[in-house]
Design a protein around this motif. Structure first.
Motif, PDB file in Angstrom:
ATOM      1  N   GLY A   1      -1.294  -4.552 -11.386  1.00  0.00           N
ATOM      2  CA  GLY A   1      -0.321  -3.840 -12.227  1.00  0.00           C
ATOM      3  C   GLY A   1      -0.789  -2.565 -11.948  1.00  0.00           C
ATOM      4  N   VAL A   2      -2.187  -2.063 -11.805  1.00  0.00           N
ATOM      5  CA  VAL A   2      -2.596  -0.732 -11.460  1.00  0.00           C
ATOM      6  C   VAL A   2      -2.118  -0.456  -9.970  1.00  0.00           C
ATOM      7  N   LEU A   3      -2.163  -1.307  -9.182  1.00  0.00           N
ATOM      8  CA  LEU A   3      -1.813  -1.295  -7.792  1.00  0.00           C
ATOM      9  C   LEU A   3      -0.131  -0.731  -7.900  1.00  0.00           C
ATOM     10  N   LYS A   4       0.437  -1.616  -8.657  1.00  0.00           N
ATOM     11  CA  LYS A   4       1.900  -1.222  -8.710  1.00  0.00           C
ATOM     12  C   LYS A   4       2.244   0.013  -9.112  1.00  0.00           C
TER      13      LYS A   4
ATOM     14  N   ALA B   1      -4.602   8.012  -4.408  1.00  0.00           N
ATOM     15  CA  ALA B   1      -5.217   7.393  -3.203  1.00  0.00           C
ATOM     16  C   ALA B   1      -6.557   7.197  -3.609  1.00  0.00           C
ATOM     17  N   GLY B   2      -7.376   8.140  -4.499  1.00  0.00           N
ATOM     18  CA  GLY B   2      -8.811   7.450  -4.853  1.00  0.00           C
ATOM     19  C   GLY B   2      -8.799   6.556  -5.742  1.00  0.00           C
ATOM     20  N   ILE B   3      -7.893   6.115  -6.496  1.00  0.00           N
ATOM     21  CA  ILE B   3      -7.714   4.851  -7.296  1.00  0.00           C
ATOM     22  C   ILE B   3      -7.554   3.677  -6.227  1.00  0.00           C
ATOM     23  N   ILE B   4      -6.613   3.890  -5.434  1.00  0.00           N
ATOM     24  CA  ILE B   4      -6.335   2.778  -4.416  1.00  0.00           C
ATOM     25  C   ILE B   4      -7.838   2.567  -3.584  1.00  0.00           C
TER      26      ILE B   4
ATOM     27  N   ILE C   1      -8.878  -0.549  -6.021  1.00  0.00           N
ATOM     28  CA  ILE C   1      -8.013  -1.462  -5.419  1.00  0.00           C
ATOM     29  C   ILE C   1      -8.981  -2.022  -4.089  1.00  0.00           C
ATOM     30  N   GLU C   2      -9.275  -1.022  -3.087  1.00  0.00           N
ATOM     31  CA  GLU C   2      -9.891  -1.617  -1.915  1.00  0.00           C
ATOM     32  C   GLU C   2     -11.333  -1.892  -1.999  1.00  0.00           C
ATOM     33  N   ASP C   3     -12.181  -1.182  -2.736  1.00  0.00           N
ATOM     34  CA  ASP C   3     -13.553  -1.268  -2.726  1.00  0.00           C
ATOM     35  C   ASP C   3     -13.830  -2.314  -3.938  1.00  0.00           C
TER      36      ASP C   3
END
Length: 235
Positions: A56-59, A87-90, A94-96
């Motif tokens: 949901g955060v990613l969306k 992008a920092g949240i991603i 999300i990624e890390d």
């Protein structure tokens, strides 16, 4: 203490109660300790639900990317700070973090069980491609000088490619991959995995955890004027 931490502690205490109670009863009667038959307690947030909430955060960050794309297409100034924050949240959440959980706990379980191995291979590749795109978005939004037309076009392509890849990526995980996880492990291990996810979340993001990340996303949406849900309702 957050409700999620309290519920997690409560689950652990509940799991210990049948054993302790059984020991006290047997001591009082002078007989052997009976084997406990405690039912497995369902976690307050199961591992698949935890991962889906993070999607949901990613969306919501994808909506931030879409707004940036709209402004780029319209020739408007790039919303540098909100875009860099998204992008920092991603990168950090999300990624890390989220994708780390998938690659360490979810994909290997499915692969060991011989389930969805073709899908997990593609998902791993997409994680790598996504990181490369995020590198470029972070670089583009950290440059001190105003971007030239070619840089704007390149940024728009990178944002569009990220959105195009991650919409089907997360949809496939939510509808196929995460539901299959439960069938690959015993109930007790499934419960313990929920605690592992929550422990890692608070280790990385502190007391606020997931809720703090959601608040951060909401602040970015407000700065872009896309926070109010009603504005997306067609007339």
């Amino acid at each position: 203490m957050s409700e999620r931490i309290a519920s997690r502690l409560g689950r652990r205490e509940l799991l210990a109660i049948p054993v302790v109670a059984g020991g006290l009863a047997s001591a009082a009667c002078g007989g052997p300790s009976p084997k406990p038959h405690a039912p497995q307690q369902e976690p307050s947030v199961t591992p698949p639900e935890d991962l889906m909430r993070e999607h949901g955060v990613l969306k919501r960050v994808l909506l931030i990317y879409r707004e940036a794309i709209r402004r780029l297409e319209a020739g408007e100034p790039i919303p540098v700070k909100p875009l860099a924050a998204g992008a920092g949240i991603i990168r950090n959440f999300i990624e890390d973090y989220h994708e780390h959980l998938e690659e360490q706990y979810v994909f290997p379980r499915l692969e060991q069980a011989g389930k969805l191995t073709d899908v997990t291979a593609i998902l791993r590749t997409q994680h790598q491609r996504g990181r490369a795109l995020t590198d470029r978005v972070l670089a583009a939004t950290s440059a001190p000088a105003a971007p030239d037309p070619q840089s704007r076009e390149r940024l728009m392509r990178d944002l569009s490619a990220f959105v195009r890849m991650y919409e089907p990526h997360e949809a496939r995980e939510d509808t196929v991959v995460f539901p299959a996880l439960r069938d690959t492990m015993p109930a007790r291990e499934f419960l313990e995995l929920a605690d592992t996810f929550e422990d890692e979340e608070h280790r990385r993001f502190g007391h606020a955890g997931f809720e703090g990340i959601v608040d951060h996303v909401a602040d970015i949406e407000k700065s872009l004027g896309i926070y109010e849900l009603a504005q997306f309702t067609p007339s």
